[in-house]
Design a protein around this motif. Structure first.
Motif, PDB file in Angstrom:
ATOM      1  N   PHE A 144      29.831  29.347  52.636  1.00 14.36           N
ATOM      2  CA  PHE A 144      30.260  29.723  53.828  1.00 14.36           C
ATOM      3  C   PHE A 144      29.389  30.855  54.389  1.00 14.36           C
ATOM      4  O   PHE A 144      29.950  32.184  54.501  1.00 14.36           O
ATOM      5  CB  PHE A 144      31.751  30.105  54.095  1.00 14.36           C
ATOM      6  CG  PHE A 144      32.430  30.218  55.376  1.00 14.36           C
ATOM      7  CD1 PHE A 144      32.577  29.067  56.254  1.00 14.36           C
ATOM      8  CD2 PHE A 144      33.101  31.241  55.571  1.00 14.36           C
ATOM      9  CE1 PHE A 144      33.092  29.201  57.540  1.00 14.36           C
ATOM     10  CE2 PHE A 144      33.515  31.481  56.797  1.00 14.36           C
ATOM     11  CZ  PHE A 144      33.690  30.504  57.731  1.00 14.36           C
ATOM     12  N   SER A 145      28.059  30.568  54.560  1.00  8.04           N
ATOM     13  CA  SER A 145      27.285  31.595  54.948  1.00  8.04           C
ATOM     14  C   SER A 145      25.953  30.809  55.623  1.00  8.04           C
ATOM     15  O   SER A 145      25.787  29.603  55.765  1.00  8.04           O
ATOM     16  CB  SER A 145      26.954  32.425  53.892  1.00  8.04           C
ATOM     17  OG  SER A 145      26.309  31.518  52.937  1.00  8.04           O
ATOM     18  N   ASP A 146      25.178  31.947  56.238  1.00  8.68           N
ATOM     19  CA  ASP A 146      24.210  31.139  56.776  1.00  8.68           C
ATOM     20  C   ASP A 146      23.332  30.482  55.879  1.00  8.68           C
ATOM     21  O   ASP A 146      23.113  30.747  54.782  1.00  8.68           O
ATOM     22  CB  ASP A 146      22.947  32.202  57.307  1.00  8.68           C
ATOM     23  CG  ASP A 146      23.647  32.749  58.770  1.00  8.68           C
ATOM     24  OD1 ASP A 146      24.009  32.246  59.431  1.00  8.68           O
ATOM     25  OD2 ASP A 146      23.563  34.160  59.054  1.00  8.68           O
ATOM     26  N   GLY A 147      22.584  29.309  56.232  1.00 11.76           N
ATOM     27  CA  GLY A 147      21.915  28.315  55.261  1.00 11.76           C
ATOM     28  C   GLY A 147      22.753  27.100  54.874  1.00 11.76           C
ATOM     29  O   GLY A 147      22.176  26.118  53.992  1.00 11.76           O
ATOM     30  N   GLY A 148      24.104  27.340  55.233  1.00  7.57           N
ATOM     31  CA  GLY A 148      25.017  26.206  54.570  1.00  7.57           C
ATOM     32  C   GLY A 148      25.293  25.104  55.526  1.00  7.57           C
ATOM     33  O   GLY A 148      24.613  24.923  56.508  1.00  7.57           O
TER      34      GLY A 148
END
Length: 279
Positions: A144-148
């Motif tokens: 649950f973060s950028d890149g996911g």
């Protein structure tokens, strides 16, 4: 869909620019002061798995359905709210919420009564069985973060009335939410622990303690903006509502529309909520 009976049900108000104004709810939050202008206004309960003193009894009624929205028999305006729902694990330290771990996401309808002057947000959110919607097809969250995986998803929604398909909510990237990923997780933990009984908000930490600190929750993270049609159209019997989360790196909006018309969905790249309106 009854498998979430033991889950806590929470929602977020005001996490997408302009939605509250479209829904006619800005006045409800006029006395709520937030940390910054873009911050959500607060959180609300839509389902409590145990009876809680001080909370309205209707919040113990299980409202989720993956196929049906039942509108009340009263002359009330009911509006769909296309959203993303997060399936979450809750962790506590010394009986205080310490961490929210997101495991899956899916298409959600935070269906709401449009009425001025309701004392609490939750008064407009749960009016009985089949008053909310959650897709059966949830998507696993890798991180649950950028890149996911959620970077690649958008949300759109449509209403089919008398054979005609209308865009109901705007087609927008999930990253268009004001608070998302780690910023949203941190805000939710702090908000739940500190929110008090004030204005349209309720004391969530007290409710959670009275529910014996549930380990699981469904959290809807805020309604997206309406199209002009969606903003001015309330649900009526025999409408069909579609809320679609789709992988925009694999599918186009035209692909989604074709899927709806063909009633054939790519479950590997979509979470679809399809609900018929009954009375």
């Amino acid at each position: 869909m009854y498998r979430y009976r033991d889950y806590l049900g929470l929602g977020i108000a005001g996490n997408f620019a302009l939605h509250l104004a479209q829904a006619g709810e800005l006045e409800d939050f006029k006395d709520i002061i937030t940390a910054d202008e873009a911050a959500p206004k607060g959180m609300f309960p839509f389902y409590l798995p145990k009876r809680v003193q001080g909370a309205k009894e209707i919040l113990n009624t299980y409202p989720l359905s993956s196929s049906t929205i039942k509108i009340p028999h009263k002359e009330l305006n009911i509006q769909a709210e296309p959203e993303v729902a997060l399936i979450c694990k809750l962790e506590y330290i010394n009986n205080k919420l310490s961490k929210i771990i997101t495991t899956h996401f899916g298409a959600y309808n935070d269906c709401s009564i449009r009425v001025a002057g309701a004392s609490k947000i939750s008064d407009k959110k749960n009016w009985g069985e089949n008053s909310k919607g959650l897709s059966e097809n949830l998507i696993k969250i890798d991180t649950f973060s950028d890149g996911g995986i959620m970077d690649s998803y958008s949300i759109c929604s449509f209403l089919k009335r008398e054979g005609e398909l209308h865009a109901y909510g705007e087609d927008v990237s999930l990253k268009g939410y004001s608070y998302f990923y780690e910023k949203l997780q941190e805000w939710m933990v702090a908000q739940i622990n500190t929110q008090r009984d004030f204005g349209p908000l309720e004391p969530l930490s007290e409710y959670i303690a009275s529910c014996s600190n549930p380990s699981d929750a469904i959290i809807s993270i805020g309604a997206t903006r309406y199209t002009p049609y969606g903003e001015s159209t309330f649900l009526k019997e025999d409408d069909k509502l579609f809320v679609v989360l789709y992988n925009h790196t694999e599918l186009s909006l035209d692909d989604v529309i074709k899927s709806i018309k063909d009633d054939s969905f790519d479950s590997s790249n979509m979470s679809v909520l399809k609900q018929k309106v009954i009375s």
